[in-house]
Design an enzyme around this catalytic site. Structure first.
Site, PDB file in Angstrom:
ATOM      1  N   CYS A 173      38.264  31.693  38.136  1.00 25.95           N
ATOM      2  CA  CYS A 173      37.483  32.585  39.013  1.00 25.95           C
ATOM      3  C   CYS A 173      37.015  33.817  38.254  1.00 25.95           C
ATOM      4  O   CYS A 173      35.908  34.305  38.453  1.00 25.95           O
ATOM      5  CB  CYS A 173      38.310  33.023  40.218  1.00 25.95           C
ATOM      6  N   CYS A 200      33.537  26.940  45.674  1.00 27.86           N
ATOM      7  CA  CYS A 200      33.264  25.875  44.714  1.00 27.86           C
ATOM      8  C   CYS A 200      33.723  24.538  45.270  1.00 27.86           C
ATOM      9  O   CYS A 200      34.711  24.461  46.020  1.00 27.86           O
ATOM     10  CB  CYS A 200      34.000  26.164  43.405  1.00 27.86           C
ATOM     11  N   CYS A 244      39.233  35.351  45.294  1.00 29.27           N
ATOM     12  CA  CYS A 244      38.770  35.009  43.947  1.00 29.27           C
ATOM     13  C   CYS A 244      38.767  36.213  43.011  1.00 29.27           C
ATOM     14  O   CYS A 244      38.505  36.086  41.835  1.00 29.27           O
ATOM     15  CB  CYS A 244      37.381  34.398  44.002  1.00 29.27           C
TER      16      CYS A 244
HETATM   17  S1  SF4 Z   1      36.719  28.633  43.058  1.00 27.29           S
HETATM   18 FE1  SF4 Z   1      37.642  27.070  41.711  1.00 27.29          FE
HETATM   19  S2  SF4 Z   1      36.013  26.235  40.381  1.00 27.29           S
HETATM   20 FE2  SF4 Z   1      35.239  28.096  41.414  1.00 27.29          FE
HETATM   21  S3  SF4 Z   1      35.569  29.670  39.918  1.00 27.29           S
HETATM   22 FE3  SF4 Z   1      37.387  29.709  41.241  1.00 27.29          FE
HETATM   23  S4  SF4 Z   1      38.879  28.285  40.336  1.00 27.29           S
HETATM   24 FE4  SF4 Z   1      36.889  27.965  39.310  1.00 27.29          FE
END
Ligand code: SF4
Length: 238
Positions: free
Chosen positions: A120, A203, A231
Site C-alpha cells: 500500500c 484493489c 491503507c
Molecule cells: S490494497 Fe492490496 S494490492 Fe492494493 S496497494 Fe494495498 S496491498 Fe497492494
C-alpha cells in the site's frame, strides 16, 4: 504550499456545517490548489456530482495501483465522459514496484500485515504524497461510520502527515443510506461492484464482497484481523 494552523481549522469547523458550504469555501479559497482523491466508490460518485455543480473546474485524481478491478477502470471512463472532465491518474514508481516484487513476489500482501502495508505504501501512499506536496488541500469521501479510525474526523482537518495542508471531508456526516439514496435519486453512474456486494472498493486482490450484516469495510484485506485496516492514506503519521 499553504500551511494551516489548528485555530483556522477549528474556526472553519465551527462556522461551516454542510457539504455544500464546505465545498463552496474550498472553491473560493483553495482552488486550483486543491483536488479530490477518488477511488470511484459510492461516496466518490456522490461527492463528484455535488462538486461539479459548485465548480465545474474542480480537480480529481486517482491512484492506479496496477491492481485495480476492471470495473473501476470502466467507471473511470464512464465518469470522465459523463462530466467531460479530465482525471489525473497517478502511478507508482516503477523501480519501487520492481524491487518489491523481485524481493517479495506478486502477492506479498497475503503473507503479513507488514508486507501488505509495504505494498500500500509503494502503490498508494508514495504517489499520493507526491501529489499532495503540490496542493494546499485535498478532498476525501470519508464518512464517520466507516471505521473506528474515522469516527472522530470532522469536515476540516489539519493534515499533519502532509505538511499541514487542509484535509476536507465534506460528506463525513453522511450515512450509507444517504449515499445510496443520492445515487438513485440523481441516477448517477457507479461502480457495478456495488451491486455485487462491494460497498468499499479497493484493489482487486485485496477486496471482496461482504455478507448482509457485515461491517461495510469487512471486505477490505479480509484475511487480516484488527482495527488497523487502512491503507495509510488517512492515517496521521505524526
Ligand atoms: S490494497 Fe492490496 S494490492 Fe492494493 S496497494 Fe494495498 S496491498 Fe497492494
Amino acid at each position: 504550499m499553504t500551511k494551516f494552523v489548528q485555530k483556522q481549522v477549528d474556526d472553519l469547523n465551527s462556522r461551516i456545517k454542510t457539504t455544500e458550504e464546505a465545498l463552496q469555501w474550498v472553491s473560493d479559497n483553495l482552488h486550483p490548489k486543491v483536488a479530490k482523491a477518488s477511488s470511484f466508490g459510492a461516496e466518490d460518485a456522490v461527492l463528484m456530482d455535488i462538486m461539479l455543480k459548485i465548480n465545474p473546474e474542480f480537480r480529481f485524481f486517482t491512484l492506479d495501483t496496477g491492481r485495480l478491478p476492471q470495473e473501476t477502470y470502466d467507471i473511470m471512463d464512464i465518469v470522465r465522459k459523463k462530466y467531460d472532465i479530465s482525471i489525473e491518474v497517478l502511478f507508482p514508481d516503477t523501480k519501487e514496484i520492481e524491487d518489491m516484487v523481485k524481493e517479495k513476489g506478486m502477492n506479498l500482501f497475503y503473507e503479513s500485515v507488514e508486507n501488505r502495508k509495504l505494498c500500500c505504501e509503494i502503490r498508494k501512499v508514495h504517489p499520493m504524497n507526491k501529489m499532495l506536496r503540490t496542493l494546499d488541500g485535498w478532498i476525501t469521501g470519508l464518512r464517520r461510520d466507516q471505521t473506528k479510525i474515522r469516527e472522530n474526523a470532522s469536515i476540516f482537518q489539519l493534515d499533519n502527515g502532509h505538511d499541514g495542508i487542509l484535509k476536507i471531508n465534506p460528506i463525513i456526516n453522511w450515512t450509507w443510506e444517504q449515499i445510496q439514496k443520492y445515487i438513485k435519486k440523481n441516477n448517477l453512474p457507479y461502480n457495478t461492484l456495488l451491486d455485487k456486494g462491494y460497498p468499499s472498493i479497493g484493489c482487486e486482490p485485496c477486496t471482496r464482497a461482504i455478507k448482509p450484516g457485515e461491517d461495510l469495510r469487512a471486505g477490505r484485506w479480509w484475511w487480516e484481523q484488527g482495527e488497523h485496516k487502512e491503507c495509510g492514506l488517512h492515517i496521521d503519521h505524526k
